[in-house]
Scaffold this motif. Sequence first.
Motif, PDB file in Angstrom:
ATOM      1  N   MET A 140     -19.780  25.544  24.487  1.00  0.00           N
ATOM      2  CA  MET A 140     -18.738  26.490  23.825  1.00  0.00           C
ATOM      3  C   MET A 140     -17.750  25.537  22.956  1.00  0.00           C
ATOM      4  O   MET A 140     -17.212  25.914  22.120  1.00  0.00           O
ATOM      5  CB  MET A 140     -17.798  26.992  24.850  1.00  0.00           C
ATOM      6  CG  MET A 140     -17.780  28.540  25.196  1.00  0.00           C
ATOM      7  SD  MET A 140     -17.465  28.736  26.826  1.00  0.00           S
ATOM      8  CE  MET A 140     -15.824  29.682  26.689  1.00  0.00           C
ATOM      9  N   THR A 141     -17.714  24.218  23.550  1.00  0.00           N
ATOM     10  CA  THR A 141     -16.746  23.364  22.829  1.00  0.00           C
ATOM     11  C   THR A 141     -17.224  22.581  21.790  1.00  0.00           C
ATOM     12  O   THR A 141     -16.513  21.982  20.965  1.00  0.00           O
ATOM     13  CB  THR A 141     -16.152  22.439  23.969  1.00  0.00           C
ATOM     14  OG1 THR A 141     -17.037  21.917  24.824  1.00  0.00           O
ATOM     15  CG2 THR A 141     -15.119  23.242  24.761  1.00  0.00           C
ATOM     16  N   ILE A 142     -18.707  22.354  21.817  1.00  0.00           N
ATOM     17  CA  ILE A 142     -19.247  21.174  21.068  1.00  0.00           C
ATOM     18  C   ILE A 142     -19.154  21.511  19.471  1.00  0.00           C
ATOM     19  O   ILE A 142     -18.823  20.955  18.477  1.00  0.00           O
ATOM     20  CB  ILE A 142     -20.282  20.711  21.324  1.00  0.00           C
ATOM     21  CG1 ILE A 142     -21.016  19.354  20.856  1.00  0.00           C
ATOM     22  CG2 ILE A 142     -21.642  22.014  20.893  1.00  0.00           C
ATOM     23  CD1 ILE A 142     -20.175  18.322  21.316  1.00  0.00           C
ATOM     24  N   GLY A 143     -19.302  22.944  19.208  1.00  0.00           N
ATOM     25  CA  GLY A 143     -19.066  23.511  18.062  1.00  0.00           C
ATOM     26  C   GLY A 143     -17.771  23.009  17.316  1.00  0.00           C
ATOM     27  O   GLY A 143     -17.480  22.482  16.173  1.00  0.00           O
ATOM     28  N   LEU A 144     -16.907  23.344  18.142  1.00  0.00           N
ATOM     29  CA  LEU A 144     -15.395  22.842  17.597  1.00  0.00           C
ATOM     30  C   LEU A 144     -15.316  21.445  17.708  1.00  0.00           C
ATOM     31  O   LEU A 144     -14.645  20.749  16.621  1.00  0.00           O
ATOM     32  CB  LEU A 144     -14.269  23.446  18.630  1.00  0.00           C
ATOM     33  CG  LEU A 144     -13.902  24.899  18.674  1.00  0.00           C
ATOM     34  CD1 LEU A 144     -12.863  25.117  19.856  1.00  0.00           C
ATOM     35  CD2 LEU A 144     -13.295  25.190  17.340  1.00  0.00           C
ATOM     36  N   VAL A 145     -15.728  20.579  18.693  1.00  0.00           N
ATOM     37  CA  VAL A 145     -15.684  19.235  18.499  1.00  0.00           C
ATOM     38  C   VAL A 145     -16.295  18.667  17.027  1.00  0.00           C
ATOM     39  O   VAL A 145     -15.559  17.889  16.497  1.00  0.00           O
ATOM     40  CB  VAL A 145     -16.461  18.583  19.692  1.00  0.00           C
ATOM     41  CG1 VAL A 145     -16.620  17.075  19.431  1.00  0.00           C
ATOM     42  CG2 VAL A 145     -15.684  18.962  20.918  1.00  0.00           C
ATOM     43  N   ILE A 146     -17.499  19.366  16.663  1.00  0.00           N
ATOM     44  CA  ILE A 146     -18.030  18.720  15.596  1.00  0.00           C
ATOM     45  C   ILE A 146     -17.024  19.185  14.370  1.00  0.00           C
ATOM     46  O   ILE A 146     -16.773  18.346  13.483  1.00  0.00           O
ATOM     47  CB  ILE A 146     -19.316  19.865  15.184  1.00  0.00           C
ATOM     48  CG1 ILE A 146     -20.499  19.424  16.316  1.00  0.00           C
ATOM     49  CG2 ILE A 146     -19.886  19.594  13.939  1.00  0.00           C
ATOM     50  CD1 ILE A 146     -21.671  20.197  16.292  1.00  0.00           C
ATOM     51  N   GLY A 147     -16.536  20.469  14.190  1.00  0.00           N
ATOM     52  CA  GLY A 147     -15.686  20.733  13.236  1.00  0.00           C
ATOM     53  C   GLY A 147     -14.512  19.851  12.943  1.00  0.00           C
ATOM     54  O   GLY A 147     -13.958  19.217  12.027  1.00  0.00           O
ATOM     55  N   VAL A 148     -13.677  19.593  14.281  1.00  0.00           N
ATOM     56  CA  VAL A 148     -12.516  18.727  14.435  1.00  0.00           C
ATOM     57  C   VAL A 148     -12.915  17.220  14.145  1.00  0.00           C
ATOM     58  O   VAL A 148     -12.220  16.583  13.230  1.00  0.00           O
ATOM     59  CB  VAL A 148     -11.796  18.921  15.557  1.00  0.00           C
ATOM     60  CG1 VAL A 148     -10.723  17.975  15.947  1.00  0.00           C
ATOM     61  CG2 VAL A 148     -11.156  20.278  15.849  1.00  0.00           C
TER      62      VAL A 148
END
Lengths: 253, 465
Positions: B284-292
Amino acid sequence: MQIQPSDLGLIARVAGLAKRYGHGAGAVTALDDVSLGLRRGEFTAIMGPSGSGKSTLMHIMAGLDSPTAGRVWLGDTDITELGDSALTVLRRRRIGFVFQSFNLVPTLDVRGNVMLPFELDGRRPSRDEQAWIDELFDTLGLGGRLTHRPHELSGGQQQRVAIARALATRPDLVFADEPTGNLDSRTGREVLGLLAVASARYGQSIAMVTHDPVAASHADRILFLADGKIVRDAGRSTPEEISAFMLSMELAA
Amino acid sequence: MRTRMKDQWPTLLVAALAGTFGVLLLHVTGLLAAAIRADDVTGESDTVALMLGFLATVFVVIAVYVSAIVTSNTVATVVAGRTRTIALLRLIGSSARAQRAQIAKEGLVVGIAGAAIGVLAGTGAALGIEELAVANRMLPATDYGYLNAAVVLPAIAVALTTWLASWVGSRRVLRVRPIEAISNATAQDREELGRRRGRNIAAIVLVVVGIGLLVTGVVIGLTDPIGVLIGLAGGILSFTGVVLGADVVMPPVLRLVGRLFGRSPAARLAAENAVRNPERSSRMTIGLVIGVTLLTTFSVTMESYRAMLLAAQAAQPEVFAGIEEMLNATIAVFTVLIGFSALIAAIGMVNTLSLSVMQRTRELGLLRALGFDRGQLRRMIVAESAALTVAATLTGLVLGFGYGWAGAQALLGGAQGEPVFVMPGVPWVMIGALIVSAGVLTLVASIAPARRAMRVSPVVALAVD
Ligand SMILES: Nc1ncnc2c1ncn2[C@@H]1O[C@H](COP(=O)(O)OP(=O)(O)O)[C@@H](O)[C@H]1O
Ligand SMILES: [Mg+2]
């Protein structure tokens, strides 16, 4: 002067209670003009065929559901018209629950589950309450399992934790809906024995739904429901007497 | 097992968005290349067009990768919620493989539908952009042909990855035992993290090697421009390692963040809920981590670059005239391109959180019966949502800052002829925007589940099914 339920030694009372689900032709009457009082310190068993309204009665008495007609008291509090917040606080402080299954919060360990009602109230147990909780852990044989999560416990152990939680706040009334329905009969009877002891030794008022005549024989009083009505209100009975009455009910139906 | 149409909407949305993005980006790149060819000055060189194509491919790959993570997580979450149904079907004789194949097949259908939407929407958007740009004299009219085979590539990629992601996400079907249909498991949704050793070892190796290369790149960059490329390779390797090892990296971060919310029962349960399915929360979080991470890396490097350019501009105003506008435009374009992947990841988070909460209806009823009031339940869900976004944003900021500084140092450390220490530029605007976005995402992700949770009647906890 009005007579309060507590003046009569009652911990909970319902009058003219009715509960209907649905409308028109498809309507189901789950409870039909039920009036009764539960006495303080007593262990009351509620029996009856499946669909006779036992759970509905218990939900309404515990403030989890509202009746179609009639009034409900817990102690001297008329809870019939209480709002959601007031009922929530009431459940937190004055009622304990033991359900058939899914009693425990899966992400909390045994201690966390038992302490939850205190934490919800934003307080720590007093020294006296802590001693009581420790005694409960001891009596229920949970001492070595305080840091275990529910999925690490057997069904019987899970129900013991639920009992510890229900008794921890010394609520006015503990409701148990078929608390042993998911256990094998030996484990089930052990767990029920613990409830009976809590009532006899500590004066805890308990209302319990059960199918098991042996379990019900621990109770001080046995109420039989059929089709949403109380059909019999008996004192302490032997398992044989209870079975005999249950059988006669089934045959009459 | 046939999934309900309702469960397919998020996957369709993600596939359509990724498809639109990919097709649009390729069209725009094609338009720009045609414009460059038409120009007399630049027309001779193919390098710019090649670079554009390469960059577009990188961004499309990132977007498709993030949407694949999102899709596999959605499918896995849906499957986890259906354990009992699957078990029941297994009990009466359906094979696990057949059920899994059915889910994958549905993934392929949804992927193709999303890709088709992507081709139409992406081409439409590109046409609109061309019209606008030509009307405003930003682009010359070109003979760019919209019917070219290249733009079908992102569409095919989207369809195939949606299929693959559904296959990967439905892995759990194989682990469902028929007995689960009749047993009363309390921890039904606990996904075991077994046998991940191979993957974790690969992740560690990648991170170690990557950091080694990164440091080498920074050191070589002091004297030789080749350092940037070494550093870039190091950055890509180590970040791939982090993404691969998300199951190991994210749960501790989530725990740490969860602790910041205090000790109230609502906060404590929220912190536990955020890590109860480590695998799910990590995805759930890793996609956001990639973007940020990408956004921060890019803007920290650019900010450091800006500081250096401004110094140069002060010395030679004529040579560097207008450089700042160009820099800002570049930053804006790249931010939008990277931000798109973050948007897809955010959609995934909103959806997965909503599904997870819905699967806990019974537990919510139990909490209500035990004396949680509606406000506490809502706070619990908002805190869970916040734990996820804050953990992702924080991780991304920290990683991005490290990579961004390393990039700036490798790029600029030797640019003036002598080795210098490059002060990392702090992109305050970007950081501010990220924090605001994280706040908005927290609230948006918690609206639907919180509303549903507050409507749960305590009676459901007592109901025996
Ligand atoms: N939410 C509901 N909607 C409609 N009917 C219900 C609902 N809950 C209970 N009933 C009906 O009310 C009757 C009494 O149910 P219940 O109190 O659960 O019985 P018991 O616990 O004695 O088995 C049954 O006929 C049941 O079908
Ligand atoms: Mg019942």
